[in-house]
Design a protein around this motif. Structure first.
Motif, short mmCIF file in Angstrom:
data_model
loop_
_atom_site.label_atom_id
_atom_site.label_comp_id
_atom_site.label_asym_id
_atom_site.label_seq_id
_atom_site.Cartn_x
_atom_site.Cartn_y
_atom_site.Cartn_z
N LEU A 31 -8.80 95.64 -107.04
CA LEU A 31 -8.65 96.22 -105.71
C LEU A 31 -8.82 97.73 -105.77
O LEU A 31 -9.49 98.33 -104.91
N PHE A 32 -8.22 98.35 -106.78
CA PHE A 32 -8.37 99.81 -106.97
C PHE A 32 -9.83 100.17 -107.18
O PHE A 32 -10.34 101.13 -106.58
N LEU A 33 -10.52 99.41 -108.04
CA LEU A 33 -11.94 99.67 -108.29
C LEU A 33 -12.75 99.56 -107.00
O LEU A 33 -13.60 100.41 -106.71
N ILE A 37 -14.87 102.45 -105.13
CA ILE A 37 -16.31 102.29 -104.91
C ILE A 37 -16.65 102.55 -103.44
O ILE A 37 -17.59 103.29 -103.12
N LEU A 38 -15.88 101.93 -102.54
CA LEU A 38 -16.12 102.12 -101.12
C LEU A 38 -15.91 103.57 -100.71
O LEU A 38 -16.74 104.16 -100.00
N PHE A 39 -14.81 104.17 -101.16
CA PHE A 39 -14.48 105.54 -100.78
C PHE A 39 -15.56 106.52 -101.25
O PHE A 39 -16.07 107.33 -100.45
N LEU A 40 -15.94 106.45 -102.53
CA LEU A 40 -16.89 107.41 -103.09
C LEU A 40 -18.28 107.26 -102.46
O LEU A 40 -18.92 108.25 -102.10
N PHE A 76 -19.18 90.52 -104.20
CA PHE A 76 -18.33 90.09 -105.31
C PHE A 76 -16.85 90.34 -105.09
O PHE A 76 -16.02 89.42 -105.19
N TYR A 77 -16.47 91.58 -104.80
CA TYR A 77 -15.04 91.95 -104.84
C TYR A 77 -14.17 91.18 -103.85
O TYR A 77 -13.12 90.66 -104.25
N PRO A 281 -21.93 101.35 -109.35
CA PRO A 281 -21.38 101.76 -108.04
C PRO A 281 -20.33 102.86 -108.14
O PRO A 281 -20.18 103.66 -107.20
N LEU A 282 -19.60 102.92 -109.26
CA LEU A 282 -18.63 103.99 -109.45
C LEU A 282 -19.29 105.26 -109.97
O LEU A 282 -18.96 106.37 -109.53
#
Length: 309
Positions: A31-33, A37-40, A76-77, A281-282
């Motif tokens: 969830l943190f990952l 990913i979404l935020f960045l 995926f997530y 993505p990160l």
């Protein structure tokens, strides 16, 4: 699970190692990952869209890369987090086909965008006088369209060829669905799928060669000029890191999916499967956001404006 006229209605997916004991830890980490990913990627995309100074081909292609990362990880997530909460690793056949379609259009679109970005840098550094002629709005629109249309057509055909097969197994030995894992469940001849898969892999292998040759030519061209070396260091080095990471991730995932051995540990299997859905993505928004001066300056500017509010 199936009748004479349809495929399996559900598949079972690989269960993460010690999922019953560690599923809440897995859930928190993934969830943190996903939030990061979404935020960045959303932040970098919004900065590029809102800042007129960044409405240049290089930054537009970077924005496309971020949008594609968001698109790919959505496949995926959410599903994986849902499975961890329920401790149930099953997926319907149509959702499996959809997940495979999205994940691999994401992979192909990433490759295509990286190739377009390599071409953009090649023209900017080797033919600076022709840059605005070759990379005008029309040509950029065509290149962006091809980045999406070709992967969608490739995967539409691949999923169509997979769905025509009669299946005799229902377990996918992976944390998510991919096309070749679905093909391996068949008890019919998969020769057509093999030939088509070889064609697609060859096409993207040629794109990889094109990217590598572009950068070899750029390195040679930059030896003669200090200004070229400065431009190469600022704009091409982050791109090279991204390309190298992505090519390695996709290569190992493709090789393991097609030719993997049962002797490979489960942890290594999962790492090979997830690396391309976690690291690029990160890393993409971080590498480009920190290294590209114009992007970094405007990210800090947007951050300061938010703090003032």
């Amino acid at each position: 699970m199936m009748d004479n006229m349809t495929h399996f209605t559900t598949y079972t997916l690989m269960e993460p190692h010690n999922a019953k004991s560690y599923r809440y830890i897995y859930f928190t980490c993934f969830l943190f990952l996903y939030v990061m990913i979404l935020f960045l990627n959303i932040w970098l995309s919004v900065v590029i869209v809102l800042e007129k100074a960044l409405h240049e081909p290089m930054y537009i292609f970077l924005c496309n890369l971020c949008v594609n990362d968001i698109y790919g990880t959505v496949a995926f997530y959410p599903k994986f987090l849902h499975d961890l909460i329920l401790n149930s690793y099953v997926i319907s056949s149509y959702m499996c086909a959809f997940q495979a379609f999205v994940v691999y259009t994401y992979v192909m679109c990433e490759y295509s965008t990286l190739a377009v970005m390599a071409y953009d840098r090649h023209v900017a550094i080797c033919r600076p006088l022709d840059y605005h002629t070759k990379m005008n709005k029309f040509s950029c629109s065509i290149l962006l369209g091809l980045c999406w249309v070709i992967p969608f057509l490739n995967m539409f055909i691949a999923v169509f060829l997979s769905n025509r097969l009669k299946l005799c197994k229902y377990h996918i030995n992976k944390l998510y669905c991919d096309n070749w894992s679905m093909v391996k469940l068949s008890c019919e001849s998969t020769e057509i799928n093999n030939i088509y898969g070889f064609f697609v892999i060859s096409f993207y292998f040629c794109l990889s060669v094109f990217i590598i040759l572009s950068y070899i030519k750029l390195i040679i061209a930059c030896k003669a000029s200090l200004e070229c070396r400065r431009k190469f260091w600022q704009t091409c080095v982050p791109h090279m890191f991204t390309v190298i990471n992505y090519v390695i991730a996709v290569f190992f995932d493709a090789m393991y999916t097609r030719y993997g051995s049962n002797n490979v540990s489960e942890s290594l299997q999962n790492f090979l499967a997830l690396e391309m859905l976690i690291v690029p993505p990160l890393a993409n928004p971080v590498i480009y956001g920190l290294k590209l001066h114009e992007v970094r300056k405007r990210i800090f500017k947007s951050f300061v404006n938010i703090r003032k509010q």
